[in-house]
Design a protein around this motif. Structure first.
Motif, PDB file in Angstrom:
ATOM      1  N   VAL A   1      -9.421   0.667  -0.737  1.00 14.62           N
ATOM      2  CA  VAL A   1      -8.360   0.622  -1.728  1.00 14.62           C
ATOM      3  C   VAL A   1      -8.232  -0.825  -2.188  1.00 14.62           C
TER       4      VAL A   1
ATOM      5  N   TYR B   1       0.822  -1.207   0.000  1.00 19.87           N
ATOM      6  CA  TYR B   1       0.000   0.000   0.000  1.00 19.87           C
ATOM      7  C   TYR B   1       0.860   1.264   0.000  1.00 19.87           C
TER       8      TYR B   1
ATOM      9  N   LEU C   1      -5.974  -3.322  -3.346  1.00 19.98           N
ATOM     10  CA  LEU C   1      -4.539  -3.597  -3.475  1.00 19.98           C
ATOM     11  C   LEU C   1      -4.245  -4.573  -4.603  1.00 19.98           C
TER      12      LEU C   1
ATOM     13  N   GLU D   1      -2.295  -3.234 -11.967  1.00 22.40           N
ATOM     14  CA  GLU D   1      -2.283  -2.022 -12.786  1.00 22.40           C
ATOM     15  C   GLU D   1      -1.034  -1.162 -12.599  1.00 22.40           C
ATOM     16  N   GLU D   2      -0.463  -1.149 -11.387  1.00 23.40           N
ATOM     17  CA  GLU D   2       0.680  -0.277 -11.127  1.00 23.40           C
ATOM     18  C   GLU D   2       2.011  -1.035 -11.071  1.00 23.40           C
TER      19      GLU D   2
ATOM     20  N   LYS E   1      -4.153  -2.673  -7.652  1.00 25.29           N
ATOM     21  CA  LYS E   1      -2.916  -1.885  -7.657  1.00 25.29           C
ATOM     22  C   LYS E   1      -1.730  -2.756  -8.086  1.00 25.29           C
TER      23      LYS E   1
END
Length: 178
Positions: A135, A27, A137, A143-144, A140
């Motif tokens: 959020v 995170y 995760l 995608e990130e 994330k």
């Protein structure tokens, strides 16, 4: 010889601690902890990122006909009277969605076993439930982090020693994503 460090905790406490630190690392991007804990968290985080990198493109585009309510200039639904009742008017529109393939769904479920749910609280609403948001995760990770580490073969984390802790002289480190 043990395959993992016991960290002076019972198994349920140890698993909760490692899940908590893994979630915090993914995170926030970096955490400060002891050296032994960092090495154990690294063993959990690295395979998760590797799994996200492997499954990042396992989606397919699906086109479907979807009913969408017709709206006026103000954004309100247009309603017609039929059989004495007001009923919204719908238009059929063709939409494309990204659909996960079975291997990616399995990877997401494997990640859900390890990661806790994260709720983000804005600074002005501290202590209140208002304006909090969840959020994702796992999203994330896909995608990130997956595109970021796509050309890298492992070694997604870095441990930097920052010195002994004042209370018990345990070696403190910064565990961060590269």
């Amino acid at each position: 010889m043990s395959k993992y460090r016991k960290l002076g905790k019972t198994s349920d406490q140890r698993k909760a601690l490692l899940r908590n630190q893994t979630t915090a690392l993914l995170y926030k991007g970096r955490i400060v902890t002891t050296e032994a804990r960092a090495k154990e968290v690294r063993k959990i985080v690295e395979p998760l990122i590797a799994l996200a990198v492997k499954e990042r493109d396992n989606t397919e585009e699906v086109t479907k006909m979807v009913k969408v309510p017709r709206k006026d200039a103000n954004g309100k639904r247009i309603k017609e009277v039929t059989d004495g009742k007001k009923v919204s008017v719908y238009d059929e529109v063709e939409r494309t969605f990204k659909k996960d393939l079975p291997s990616r769904i399995h990877a997401k479920r494997q990640m859900q076993k390890v990661l806790y749910a994260v709720t983000e609280v804005p600074e002005e609403a501290k202590g209140r439930k208002k304006n909090t948001k969840k959020v994702d995760l796992i999203d994330k990770l896909f995608e990130e982090y997956a595109p970021k580490y796509a050309d890298r073969n492992g070694g997604y984390t870095r441990i930097v020693k920052i010195g002994p802790r004042k209370g018990d002289a345990a070696m403190e480190v910064v565990l961060e994503l590269v």
